[in-house]
Write a protein that holds these residues in place. Structure first.
Motif, PDB file in Angstrom:
ATOM      1  N   ILE A  82      -7.277 -45.951  27.011  1.00  0.00           N
ATOM      2  CA  ILE A  82      -6.356 -44.711  27.016  1.00  0.00           C
ATOM      3  C   ILE A  82      -5.347 -44.591  25.935  1.00  0.00           C
ATOM      4  O   ILE A  82      -5.236 -43.828  24.962  1.00  0.00           O
ATOM      5  N   ALA A  83      -4.532 -45.893  26.079  1.00  0.00           N
ATOM      6  CA  ALA A  83      -3.388 -45.856  25.212  1.00  0.00           C
ATOM      7  C   ALA A  83      -4.028 -46.108  23.804  1.00  0.00           C
ATOM      8  O   ALA A  83      -3.167 -45.814  22.707  1.00  0.00           O
ATOM      9  N   ALA A  84      -4.963 -46.851  23.622  1.00  0.00           N
ATOM     10  CA  ALA A  84      -5.509 -47.156  22.427  1.00  0.00           C
ATOM     11  C   ALA A  84      -6.016 -45.752  21.722  1.00  0.00           C
ATOM     12  O   ALA A  84      -5.915 -45.620  20.382  1.00  0.00           O
ATOM     13  N   ARG A  85      -6.476 -44.891  22.458  1.00  0.00           N
ATOM     14  CA  ARG A  85      -7.112 -43.866  21.784  1.00  0.00           C
ATOM     15  C   ARG A  85      -5.993 -43.052  21.462  1.00  0.00           C
ATOM     16  O   ARG A  85      -6.051 -42.116  20.404  1.00  0.00           O
ATOM     17  N   LEU A  86      -4.943 -43.071  22.135  1.00  0.00           N
ATOM     18  CA  LEU A  86      -3.643 -42.090  21.731  1.00  0.00           C
ATOM     19  C   LEU A  86      -3.155 -42.604  20.240  1.00  0.00           C
ATOM     20  O   LEU A  86      -2.739 -41.676  19.537  1.00  0.00           O
ATOM     21  N   VAL A 276      -2.073 -41.125  30.903  1.00  0.00           N
ATOM     22  CA  VAL A 276      -3.038 -40.164  30.846  1.00  0.00           C
ATOM     23  C   VAL A 276      -2.535 -38.697  30.763  1.00  0.00           C
ATOM     24  O   VAL A 276      -3.196 -37.863  30.157  1.00  0.00           O
ATOM     25  N   ARG A 277      -1.357 -38.270  31.202  1.00  0.00           N
ATOM     26  CA  ARG A 277      -0.804 -36.932  31.262  1.00  0.00           C
ATOM     27  C   ARG A 277      -0.587 -36.998  29.499  1.00  0.00           C
ATOM     28  O   ARG A 277      -0.901 -35.916  28.905  1.00  0.00           O
ATOM     29  N   SER A 278      -0.269 -38.154  28.835  1.00  0.00           N
ATOM     30  CA  SER A 278       0.027 -37.762  27.311  1.00  0.00           C
ATOM     31  C   SER A 278      -1.134 -37.483  26.647  1.00  0.00           C
ATOM     32  O   SER A 278      -1.487 -36.716  25.614  1.00  0.00           O
ATOM     33  N   PHE A 279      -2.362 -38.403  26.994  1.00  0.00           N
ATOM     34  CA  PHE A 279      -3.519 -37.919  26.509  1.00  0.00           C
ATOM     35  C   PHE A 279      -4.241 -36.478  26.642  1.00  0.00           C
ATOM     36  O   PHE A 279      -4.572 -35.854  25.914  1.00  0.00           O
ATOM     37  N   VAL A 280      -3.958 -36.152  27.944  1.00  0.00           N
ATOM     38  CA  VAL A 280      -4.399 -34.663  28.218  1.00  0.00           C
ATOM     39  C   VAL A 280      -3.594 -33.690  27.298  1.00  0.00           C
ATOM     40  O   VAL A 280      -4.083 -32.862  26.642  1.00  0.00           O
ATOM     41  N   GLU A 281      -2.556 -34.031  27.165  1.00  0.00           N
ATOM     42  CA  GLU A 281      -1.542 -32.992  26.539  1.00  0.00           C
ATOM     43  C   GLU A 281      -1.802 -32.974  24.993  1.00  0.00           C
ATOM     44  O   GLU A 281      -2.120 -31.864  24.248  1.00  0.00           O
ATOM     45  N   ASP A 282      -2.211 -34.063  24.467  1.00  0.00           N
ATOM     46  CA  ASP A 282      -2.584 -34.302  23.100  1.00  0.00           C
ATOM     47  C   ASP A 282      -3.981 -33.331  22.891  1.00  0.00           C
ATOM     48  O   ASP A 282      -4.059 -32.822  21.908  1.00  0.00           O
TER      49      ASP A 282
END
Length: 420
Positions: A82-86, A276-282
């Motif tokens: 997930i961090a890599a996707r962000l 995960v919250r950062s990914f969703v907000e993005d």
């Protein structure tokens, strides 16, 4: 085909939301080969298999079953992915989930450390949709060892006949088959499934989501976080909308692959980690823009006593429907570029499943889906995209008219009986 033709790239949102996600253009022959291979890798050697809808409700059930079997996957590799996707802006495109409940995010790159996750748990997970239950059952029958435990979660077949052969074969070879759901079941279909030897538990669709049903049906001492997960999942699945965390779960399940979502909520429950919250907000920035476009495209029709708002586009249908209800619609229809449509009701319209049933679909009284049988070739799809779903809208509105007449006739008949 030139990849640029199906890649949103720098195209205006008003254009690319009229087309399906890139997964739609992935050839079925290649997709079927890949799906078959992944299913075999998932099923072979498993002690249990879960066939579940790929939304937050179905995947919550899968996570519960893995918890009961002590078969949850390590969450750390998923958090790293997930961090890599962000960090990778090129991976920010939000492609629509396909008709069988799988998202394009399930197309793991060979360099992804979670690419083999589907084969790592002793409880295999097959993500399926209402139109692919039969295929999932056939794959379990083909690749599972004898005496496994089979679970089917958050799925309802329209007709027993198209699952009969594989389900009955599995009833003979498995140790048990348990089916948990909360949709509107036809009495005959439910009876046939039970007669095949399946332990079928169907909850009240107005009171429970399937996570509720699974939690109370499994013989396991779940701790409190699992009850909280069921409650928050229900908040979105039944469109109660009292807990803001339910939107986080629904959005995350839509954008994550099935294995990732099951692993993360299995580890954290509703308290999603910061990554995960950062990914969703993005992802929500794009999501909100698409919602606005779909609402702007909506046209309202008077059908009987109902105001039916109809729109088109690649968007989050539940949120679009809510906005249209706020504008006075009793029912909302969101026609998708892939050819299917979502039908959402309200307190004043509880016939969504009846409308969907007339156009190759089904569901709940206030939430249903369908895919009208009107697409014979790519020219039909080209017309669908260029006219913003004109033919699909027409047949669904005709279904609304038919249901309105049936309701009117039923009301008139009731009045007549009362007057005698």
């Amino acid at each position: 085909m030139d990849d640029d033709l199906i890649d949103a790239g720098d195209a205006p949102r008003s254009r690319y939301t009229k087309l399906p996600g890139t997964g739609f253009f992935y050839p079925d022959s290649l997709d079927d080969e890949r799906a078959e291979r992944r299913a075999r890798e998932t099923i072979e050697g498993s002690e249990a298999v879960v066939i579940a809808d790929g939304d937050a409700d179905g995947l919550a059930c899968a996570a519960m079953i893995r918890e009961a079997y002590d078969a949850a996957l390590d969450v750390a590799p998923f958090e790293d992915a997930i961090a890599a996707r962000l960090a990778d802006e090129a991976d920010a495109d939000d492609d629509e989930r396909d008709e069988d409940g799988e998202s394009d995010d399930d197309r793991d790159d060979e360099t992804d450390p979670t690419a083999d996750a589907h084969a790592e748990s002793p409880v295999g997970l097959l993500s399926a949709g209402p139109y692919s239950i039969d295929t999932a059952l056939e794959r379990v029958d083909a690749y599972a060892d004898d005496d496994i435990d089979l679970f089917v979660c958050d799925l309802c077949p329209d007709d027993y006949e198209w699952i009969a052969d594989s389900l009955e074969a599995l009833a003979d070879s498995t140790d048990s088959i348990r089916w948990f759901d909360h949709h509107q079941w036809d009495d005959g279909t439910a009876a046939a499934v039970r007669e095949a030897g399946v332990d079928l538990v169907v909850g009240d669709s107005d009171e429970e989501c399937t996570a509720d049903v699974t939690l109370r049906s499994l013989d396991h001492a779940f701790d409190d976080r699992w009850a909280e997960l069921a409650t928050v999942t229900r908040d979105h699945d039944l469109w109660i909308k009292e807990d803001p965390r339910s939107d986080d779960l629904a959005d995350y399940s839509y954008w994550a692959g099935a294995e990732e979502y099951a692993a993360v909520i299995g580890a954290y429950g509703v308290d999603l980690p910061e990554t995960v919250r950062s990914f969703v907000e993005d992802r929500r920035v794009e999501k909100e823009a698409r919602i606005d476009l779909a609402v702007d495209r909506a046209v309202t029709h008077e059908v009987g006593d109902w105001r039916v708002a109809v729109t088109y586009g690649r968007c989050s249908q539940n949120e679009v429907a809510e906005r249209l209800r706020e504008k006075g619609a009793d029912a909302a229809v969101i026609v998708k570029p892939a050819g299917s449509a979502s039908i959402r009701g309200s307190e004043d319209f509880r016939h969504a499943h009846e409308v969907a049933g007339k156009v190759n679909g089904g569901g709940h009284p206030q939430a249903a889906g369908c895919k009208p049988d009107i697409y014979d070739d790519m020219l039909d799809y080209a017309h669908h995209w260029s006219t913003e779903g004109q033919a699909c809208k027409r047949v669904i509105l005709a279904a609304f008219e038919a249901v309105a007449e049936e309701v009117e006739d039923a009301d008139a008949g009731g009045d007549g009986e009362t007057g005698e």
